[in-house]
Scaffold this motif. Structure first.
Motif, PDB file in Angstrom:
ATOM      1  N   GLN A  26      46.861  39.573  29.278  1.00 28.41           N
ATOM      2  CA  GLN A  26      46.659  39.378  30.716  1.00 28.41           C
ATOM      3  C   GLN A  26      46.111  40.678  31.294  1.00 28.41           C
ATOM      4  O   GLN A  26      46.574  41.761  30.926  1.00 28.41           O
ATOM      5  CB  GLN A  26      47.991  39.029  31.406  1.00 28.41           C
ATOM      6  CG  GLN A  26      48.585  37.712  30.987  1.00 28.41           C
ATOM      7  CD  GLN A  26      47.777  36.530  31.493  1.00 28.41           C
ATOM      8  OE1 GLN A  26      47.069  36.628  32.499  1.00 28.41           O
ATOM      9  NE2 GLN A  26      47.866  35.415  30.777  1.00 28.41           N
ATOM     10  N   PRO A  27      45.110  40.588  32.168  1.00 32.40           N
ATOM     11  CA  PRO A  27      44.551  41.823  32.744  1.00 32.40           C
ATOM     12  C   PRO A  27      45.604  42.568  33.551  1.00 32.40           C
ATOM     13  O   PRO A  27      46.441  41.960  34.224  1.00 32.40           O
ATOM     14  CB  PRO A  27      43.420  41.319  33.644  1.00 32.40           C
ATOM     15  CG  PRO A  27      43.765  39.897  33.946  1.00 32.40           C
ATOM     16  CD  PRO A  27      44.480  39.389  32.722  1.00 32.40           C
ATOM     17  N   SER A  28      45.553  43.885  33.482  1.00 39.61           N
ATOM     18  CA  SER A  28      46.490  44.709  34.246  1.00 39.61           C
ATOM     19  C   SER A  28      46.150  44.630  35.722  1.00 39.61           C
ATOM     20  O   SER A  28      45.061  44.190  36.114  1.00 39.61           O
ATOM     21  CB  SER A  28      46.411  46.164  33.781  1.00 39.61           C
ATOM     22  OG  SER A  28      45.137  46.711  34.109  1.00 39.61           O
ATOM     23  N   GLN A  29      47.075  45.054  36.546  1.00 42.47           N
ATOM     24  CA  GLN A  29      46.834  45.059  37.982  1.00 42.47           C
ATOM     25  C   GLN A  29      45.646  45.954  38.319  1.00 42.47           C
ATOM     26  O   GLN A  29      44.818  45.610  39.174  1.00 42.47           O
ATOM     27  CB  GLN A  29      48.092  45.550  38.697  1.00 42.47           C
ATOM     28  CG  GLN A  29      48.019  45.438  40.212  1.00 42.47           C
ATOM     29  CD  GLN A  29      49.337  45.819  40.870  1.00 42.47           C
ATOM     30  OE1 GLN A  29      50.217  46.392  40.241  1.00 42.47           O
ATOM     31  NE2 GLN A  29      49.466  45.496  42.154  1.00 42.47           N
ATOM     32  N   ASN A  35      37.911  44.631  38.925  1.00 38.73           N
ATOM     33  CA  ASN A  35      37.016  43.475  38.827  1.00 38.73           C
ATOM     34  C   ASN A  35      36.758  42.850  40.198  1.00 38.73           C
ATOM     35  O   ASN A  35      35.629  42.433  40.502  1.00 38.73           O
ATOM     36  CB  ASN A  35      37.598  42.425  37.877  1.00 38.73           C
ATOM     37  CG  ASN A  35      37.543  42.858  36.428  1.00 38.73           C
ATOM     38  OD1 ASN A  35      36.709  43.690  36.045  1.00 38.73           O
ATOM     39  ND2 ASN A  35      38.428  42.304  35.603  1.00 38.73           N
ATOM     40  N   ALA A  36      37.803  42.808  41.029  1.00 42.78           N
ATOM     41  CA  ALA A  36      37.630  42.277  42.384  1.00 42.78           C
ATOM     42  C   ALA A  36      36.699  43.181  43.198  1.00 42.78           C
ATOM     43  O   ALA A  36      35.843  42.705  43.956  1.00 42.78           O
ATOM     44  CB  ALA A  36      38.984  42.140  43.072  1.00 42.78           C
ATOM     45  N   LEU A  37      36.863  44.492  43.042  1.00 41.13           N
ATOM     46  CA  LEU A  37      35.990  45.435  43.738  1.00 41.13           C
ATOM     47  C   LEU A  37      34.547  45.298  43.275  1.00 41.13           C
ATOM     48  O   LEU A  37      33.610  45.378  44.076  1.00 41.13           O
ATOM     49  CB  LEU A  37      36.475  46.866  43.521  1.00 41.13           C
ATOM     50  CG  LEU A  37      37.690  47.308  44.337  1.00 41.13           C
ATOM     51  CD1 LEU A  37      38.165  48.688  43.877  1.00 41.13           C
ATOM     52  CD2 LEU A  37      37.357  47.325  45.832  1.00 41.13           C
ATOM     53  N   LYS A  38      34.348  45.093  41.991  1.00 43.14           N
ATOM     54  CA  LYS A  38      32.989  44.914  41.476  1.00 43.14           C
ATOM     55  C   LYS A  38      32.314  43.695  42.106  1.00 43.14           C
ATOM     56  O   LYS A  38      31.138  43.738  42.461  1.00 43.14           O
ATOM     57  CB  LYS A  38      33.009  44.770  39.950  1.00 43.14           C
ATOM     58  CG  LYS A  38      33.236  46.063  39.195  1.00 43.14           C
ATOM     59  CD  LYS A  38      33.182  45.832  37.695  1.00 43.14           C
ATOM     60  CE  LYS A  38      33.350  47.122  36.921  1.00 43.14           C
ATOM     61  NZ  LYS A  38      33.292  46.893  35.457  1.00 43.14           N
ATOM     62  N   THR A  39      33.075  42.631  42.245  1.00 41.22           N
ATOM     63  CA  THR A  39      32.533  41.421  42.876  1.00 41.22           C
ATOM     64  C   THR A  39      32.129  41.698  44.317  1.00 41.22           C
ATOM     65  O   THR A  39      31.053  41.296  44.773  1.00 41.22           O
ATOM     66  CB  THR A  39      33.570  40.283  42.834  1.00 41.22           C
ATOM     67  OG1 THR A  39      33.889  39.980  41.474  1.00 41.22           O
ATOM     68  CG2 THR A  39      33.031  39.039  43.518  1.00 41.22           C
ATOM     69  N   ALA A  40      32.990  42.413  45.036  1.00 43.57           N
ATOM     70  CA  ALA A  40      32.694  42.750  46.432  1.00 43.57           C
ATOM     71  C   ALA A  40      31.495  43.695  46.522  1.00 43.57           C
ATOM     72  O   ALA A  40      30.624  43.536  47.385  1.00 43.57           O
ATOM     73  CB  ALA A  40      33.917  43.375  47.089  1.00 43.57           C
ATOM     74  N   ILE A  41      31.432  44.682  45.628  1.00 39.88           N
ATOM     75  CA  ILE A  41      30.334  45.648  45.633  1.00 39.88           C
ATOM     76  C   ILE A  41      29.008  44.937  45.391  1.00 39.88           C
ATOM     77  O   ILE A  41      28.013  45.198  46.083  1.00 39.88           O
ATOM     78  CB  ILE A  41      30.573  46.734  44.569  1.00 39.88           C
ATOM     79  CG1 ILE A  41      31.686  47.679  45.033  1.00 39.88           C
ATOM     80  CG2 ILE A  41      29.298  47.519  44.281  1.00 39.88           C
ATOM     81  CD1 ILE A  41      32.178  48.616  43.944  1.00 39.88           C
TER      82      ILE A  41
END
Length: 281
Positions: A26-29, A35-41
């Motif tokens: 499972q991905p770490s926090q 990954n969420a930041l990359k999507t936003a960027i």
């Protein structure tokens, strides 16, 4: 026919512990957040056509999306995504122009002398109990693929850093220079003063007469001092480095599509260095 997983792992020389560790991973926090930041960027980058660098994207994330992120992390993630600001420092070998008209009054310089501040940073000046308001106008060059020129004339509000009006033309004439000012006056009312350079279009009887008939003072840059009109010069530099130089234009209509998008984006969305929340970044 199925195969026992132990047989498959043995054939691949993979330890059972490695397999089950992968299966239950499972991905770490921290990784989830990155990954969420990359999507936003990527979303901010693409929406602004690749113009923003990491500082502006970081500021956008902090103050628009309310995301707690630093410039350094955004820089790292953009490097991982191979995203870079597309701003370039390309330039044209544009035609040279000269004028034999004697120097006309530089009212901006007079305001500078009287106010003790840089005239290029003034729009609203309380002087002798009167409120002075000025707009700047200028023409810049855009080259088509066939090496022909298209001209962009702009009227600009230096204080609000906003394009008031603009026009495109295949010819740089006095009628063209005047039309963009008339368009600005119809849409935005009458300033106390309009500042321009000493180009023949701006010293023509048509341009001068249009301002006189409207009761508008005309201020002129000193010959050889383009920075007297620094704010609009800066805008024309930005539109070229952030948009024009990245495109290949076949016709004036192609240019018009780009300029229309850029002016709307510049006036309504672009982050500039005077934005409070960018300065606080």
């Amino acid at each position: 026919m199925g195969h026992r997983i132990t047989s498959v792992l043995s054939a691949l020389n993979i330890a059972r512990s490695t397999y089950y560790q992968w299966k239950n991973w499972q991905p770490s926090q921290r990784e989830t957040r990155r990954n969420a930041l990359k999507t936003a960027i990527k979303a901010v980058y693409n929406t602004n056509r690749g113009i923003y660098g990491y500082r502006r994207i970081a500021a956008f994330l902090r103050f628009i999306l309310k995301t707690d992120v630093g410039d350094r992390l955004v820089w790292e993630l953009m490097n991982e995504l191979n995203l870079k600001s597309r701003m370039v420092k390309k330039s044209y070998k544009k035609p040279t122009t000269t004028t034999d008209t004697p120097q006309k009054p530089n009212l901006m310089k007079k305001l500078d002398d009287l106010s003790g501040v840089l005239a290029t940073d003034i729009t609203y000046i309380q002087l002798m109990n009167r409120e002075w308001v000025y707009l700047a106008t200028d023409i810049t060059y855009i080259q088509l693929m066939n090496r022909e020129w298209v001209y962009l004339a702009t009227v600009y509000d230096p204080e609000k850093r906003r394009v008031v009006s603009y026009e495109l033309s295949p010819e740089m004439t006095k009628e063209f220079a005047t039309s963009v000012v008339v368009k600005a006056l119809r849409a935005n009312g009458k300033p106390k003063m309009i500042h321009s350079d000493m180009g023949s279009q701006y010293t023509s009887s048509l341009f001068e007469g249009t301002l006189q008939n409207s009761g508008i003072n005309h201020s002129y840059s000193r010959k050889g001092h383009p920075y007297d009109n620094a704010r609009i010069e800066s805008f024309h530099s930005l539109i070229k480095r952030e948009m024009i130089y990245h495109e290949e234009y076949r016709t004036i209509d192609d240019v018009r599509v780009s300029v229309e998008w850029y002016v709307n984006w510049y006036n309504n969305s672009r982050i500039n260095s005077r934005t409070d929340w960018l300065q606080a970044a």
